[in-house]
Design an enzyme around this catalytic site. Structure first.
Site, PDB file in Angstrom:
ATOM      1  N   CYS A  83       0.781  -1.235   0.000  1.00  0.00           N
ATOM      2  CA  CYS A  83       0.000   0.000   0.000  1.00  0.00           C
ATOM      3  C   CYS A  83       0.812   1.283   0.000  1.00  0.00           C
ATOM      4  O   CYS A  83       0.346   2.308  -0.511  1.00  0.00           O
ATOM      5  CB  CYS A  83      -0.919   0.021   1.227  1.00  0.00           C
ATOM      6  SG  CYS A  83      -1.753  -1.536   1.550  1.00  0.00           S
ATOM      7  N   CYS A  86       1.397   3.744  -3.081  1.00  0.00           N
ATOM      8  CA  CYS A  86       0.338   4.654  -3.533  1.00  0.00           C
ATOM      9  C   CYS A  86      -0.070   5.646  -2.448  1.00  0.00           C
ATOM     10  O   CYS A  86      -0.352   6.803  -2.733  1.00  0.00           O
ATOM     11  CB  CYS A  86      -0.895   3.868  -3.972  1.00  0.00           C
ATOM     12  SG  CYS A  86      -0.739   3.150  -5.610  1.00  0.00           S
ATOM     13  N   HIS A  87      -0.142   5.188  -1.214  1.00  0.00           N
ATOM     14  CA  HIS A  87      -0.704   6.022  -0.151  1.00  0.00           C
ATOM     15  C   HIS A  87       0.352   6.698   0.711  1.00  0.00           C
ATOM     16  O   HIS A  87       0.015   7.543   1.534  1.00  0.00           O
ATOM     17  CB  HIS A  87      -1.619   5.170   0.738  1.00  0.00           C
ATOM     18  CG  HIS A  87      -2.787   4.599   0.001  1.00  0.00           C
ATOM     19  ND1 HIS A  87      -3.908   5.332  -0.306  1.00  0.00           N
ATOM     20  CD2 HIS A  87      -2.996   3.366  -0.511  1.00  0.00           C
ATOM     21  CE1 HIS A  87      -4.766   4.582  -0.968  1.00  0.00           C
ATOM     22  NE2 HIS A  87      -4.226   3.387  -1.118  1.00  0.00           N
ATOM     23  N   MET A 124      -8.821   0.218  -6.530  1.00  0.00           N
ATOM     24  CA  MET A 124      -8.480  -0.595  -5.373  1.00  0.00           C
ATOM     25  C   MET A 124      -8.795  -2.064  -5.647  1.00  0.00           C
ATOM     26  O   MET A 124      -9.915  -2.406  -5.991  1.00  0.00           O
ATOM     27  CB  MET A 124      -9.283  -0.119  -4.167  1.00  0.00           C
ATOM     28  CG  MET A 124      -9.084  -0.999  -2.966  1.00  0.00           C
ATOM     29  SD  MET A 124      -9.274  -0.061  -1.462  1.00  0.00           S
ATOM     30  CE  MET A 124      -9.559  -1.392  -0.337  1.00  0.00           C
ATOM     31  N   HIS A 363       8.759  10.849 -12.295  1.00  0.00           N
ATOM     32  CA  HIS A 363       9.302   9.493 -12.176  1.00  0.00           C
ATOM     33  C   HIS A 363      10.627   9.394 -12.932  1.00  0.00           C
ATOM     34  O   HIS A 363      11.610   9.959 -12.509  1.00  0.00           O
ATOM     35  CB  HIS A 363       8.268   8.479 -12.667  1.00  0.00           C
ATOM     36  CG  HIS A 363       8.587   7.066 -12.305  1.00  0.00           C
ATOM     37  ND1 HIS A 363       8.692   6.657 -10.990  1.00  0.00           N
ATOM     38  CD2 HIS A 363       8.803   5.970 -13.064  1.00  0.00           C
ATOM     39  CE1 HIS A 363       8.976   5.359 -10.964  1.00  0.00           C
ATOM     40  NE2 HIS A 363       9.057   4.917 -12.210  1.00  0.00           N
ATOM     41  N   HIS A 405       5.774   5.737 -18.928  1.00  0.00           N
ATOM     42  CA  HIS A 405       6.878   5.063 -18.235  1.00  0.00           C
ATOM     43  C   HIS A 405       7.966   4.783 -19.269  1.00  0.00           C
ATOM     44  O   HIS A 405       8.093   3.672 -19.771  1.00  0.00           O
ATOM     45  CB  HIS A 405       6.393   3.769 -17.577  1.00  0.00           C
ATOM     46  CG  HIS A 405       7.353   3.223 -16.558  1.00  0.00           C
ATOM     47  ND1 HIS A 405       8.518   2.582 -16.907  1.00  0.00           N
ATOM     48  CD2 HIS A 405       7.326   3.223 -15.205  1.00  0.00           C
ATOM     49  CE1 HIS A 405       9.164   2.201 -15.801  1.00  0.00           C
ATOM     50  NE2 HIS A 405       8.458   2.582 -14.763  1.00  0.00           N
TER      51      HIS A 405
END
Length: 579
Positions: A83, A86-87, A124, A363, A405
């Site tokens: 997790c 992302c969080h 999710m 990124h 990407h």
């Protein structure tokens, strides 16, 4: 050479929004996520998580349901493995929504369990109904998320110096190259799950040396001189390898944090090999080091305000770093805040930085063909940021496909639009071609001049070479085996004819396993392309070499020591920024 072979971590995504969901949508999300491609889920949830094993103090939040010490440890591990990407480590939100107690506590355990179990259409995963999490895991996670998040320890100069080792001091290293290796055609190959790299000779295709490194080396970078190879693991361990020694060896090492992705060296005239720099995901910072010993000299934190909303962010991760050739600077991407930092290393005592506001979630990226402009992917914003490194300012922000990407991208001359830089995407099947010549082709500069359709989403790398007319695009994270196990190749002079598919994994002939094909990489001559065929740690993997002119199989490198090969970096192309 024996070693412990870790099972290749599976997993798909970190959980996202805590928005309300109707019963109909809930039922639908038990099996599918109609708004989120599976390849995007795979990317977001790719486990790395060196932080999962760090000791952290459990903080009890008043009014939150109890969590036993055993449940805390288990839930902490799940969170950092699935997790945090992302969080965020502190659950303040990154590409995913915040999951702090002020949000989760009012929702309650039952509410959170539903979302963890069934997922949402917005991204999710259905952790419970997919079988990834047990009922006990889901219940513990729902309670864990209502408490204050555990905070990993900071990692400063004292901690870095405690890990710093110089095995061979500079004065005891060779004064000249002591081996017969063709260093310019040597490949540094990441052996992800064994925590090693393989040095492979480009001509013979033989393994020269297996070198122990940090876990899951993310990139290999060369010093300006081409002598030193720097690799950094996701556990933030840097190994400095002297390629001039009779047999290449690690001559210095350091751990610069708890989780990291980037390392680079100084390349401006007069500063060649003088400094190295590394950026970390945790703590959010970068460190400048002595270029021949890795002694840490200057640490700079990146916590601060985001672009746009100008909200405070507690953990802006440092992603890609490249060395400027026009000034004594490092170009540093700060992911969550959306800032590119031009860090002048000519005077570390009076450090000067130019902060360029760009777009959030920076990124990876690389240079366009002239070497003046650096192209950086702001992946979750679906944009490419263009920075003029000669003038030290933002040149443009270009809208592209979903979740670009590019790796370092691909440069070539388009038959109609002139010089372009290309990126593929994780979230869709497109390849965006951006014009990069503001002098001779000003109408095309910093615009998507052409869009190609590839095999599918889930692409991680795109590649060509100045001597080639081929453009290679992988689709490593695509859910369809036929797509993830093959490569798409375009003829640059006939882009309108579409792509040809080559069955790379089939050519490898390695039996069972996921056999995901990843990262095209050219040899120095530009007449061979190398592909990793990446299977699980307990299965055979391989490297497939393709003749660039004929597109025919040239060689397959198989060895029991090739444990989960992923990234490959040709020494000359990496040193000279050839892509």
């Amino acid at each position: 050479m024996g070693r412990r072979r870790k099972a290749l971590a599976a997993g798909i995504s970190a959980f996202a929004a805590l928005s309300m969901m109707s019963g109909a949508v809930l039922a639908q999300s038990k099996t599918v996520h109609p708004n989120t491609p599976e390849e995007e889920l795979r990317y977001k949830g790719a486990p790395a998580a060196p932080l999962a094993d760090e000791g952290m103090k459990q903080t009890i939040t008043p009014g939150a349901p109890p969590v036993s010490p055993e449940e805390f440890e288990r839930s902490k591990k799940i969170y950092f493995e699935r997790c945090a990407g992302c969080h965020g480590v502190l659950r303040k939100g990154a590409t995913g929504k915040p999951l702090t107690p002020d949000i989760t506590l009012p929702k309650g355990t039952d509410y959170l369990k539903v979302f963890i179990n069934y997922g949402t259409p917005g991204g999710m995963p259905n952790w419970g109904t997919s079988g990834v999490m047990t009922e006990a895991d889901i219940d513990a996670m729902a309670r864990f998320l209502q408490h204050e998040p555990p905070t990993p320890p900071e990692f400063g100069l004292k901690e870095m110096k405690a890990t710093w080792k110089v095995m061979v001091p500079p004065e005891k290293r060779p004064a000249k190259k002591m081996n017969k290796l063709d260093l310019e055609n040597l490949f540094s190959v990441t052996l992800r799950d064994s925590g090693e790299i393989a040095l492979i000779d480009g001509a013979s295709k033989k393994i020269v040396k297996i070198i122990k490194t940090g876990y899951a080396v993310h990139i290999s970078r060369m010093s300006a001189s081409g002598r030193y190879l720097f690799v950094i693991g996701r556990d933030a361990k840097i190994d400095m390898i002297d390629l001039w020694m009779e047999t290449p060896e690690v001559v210095a090492e350091i751990k610069v944090g708890l989780e990291a992705r980037s390392v680079e060296t100084s390349k401006y005239k007069g500063f060649e090999d003088k400094f190295a720099v590394a950026g970390t995901y945790w703590p959010p910072q970068f460190v400048i080091m002595n270029g021949d010993t890795l002694e840490p000299l200057k640490i700079v934190g990146t916590r601060g305000m985001t672009v746009g909303e100008q909200d405070y962010h507690p953990e802006p991760r440092v992603a890609a770093i490249v060395a400027n050739h026009h000034r004594p600077e490092f170009v540093v991407n700060v992911k969550e805040t959306g800032k590119v930092l031009m860090v002048n290393y000519s005077d570390l005592t009076n450090l000067k930085m130019t902060e360029i506001a760009t777009s959030r979630f920076l990124h990876d990226g690389g240079w366009e063909s002239s070497g003046r402009y650096v192209m950086m992917a702001a992946n979750q914003s679906n944009q490419i940021v263009v920075v003029d490194t000669k003038e030290g300012k933002l040149a443009s922000i270009v809208d592209v496909g979903k979740i670009p990407h590019p790796g370092r991208g691909a440069n070539f001359k388009h038959p109609k639009f002139g010089p372009v830089w290309a990126t593929s995407h994780l979230g869709d099947d497109t390849i965006s071609l951006i014009g990069t010549d503001p002098e001779k082709h000003p109408k095309n500069a910093w615009k998507v001049v052409d869009t190609l359709k590839g095999q599918g989403g889930g692409s991680l790398f795109i590649k060509t070479h100045p001597k080639s007319t081929n453009l290679w695009v992988d689709t490593t994270l695509n859910p369809e085996a036929a797509v993830s196990q093959s490569i798409a190749v375009f003829d640059i002079n006939k882009l309108d004819k579409g792509f040809t598919v080559l069955p790379i994994a089939e050519w490898a002939d390695i039996g069972e396993g996921p056999k995901r094909v990843v990262q095209p990489e050219y040899n120095k001559a530009g007449d061979e392309v190398w592909f990793s065929v990446w299977s699980a740690a307990n299965q055979q993997s391989a490297i497939v070499v393709v003749d660039d002119k004929t597109r025919k199989l040239k060689a397959v490198i198989k060895d029991k020591e090739l444990v989960t090969p992923t990234g490959k970096f040709n020494v000359f192309n990496t040193q000279k920024d050839v892509y």
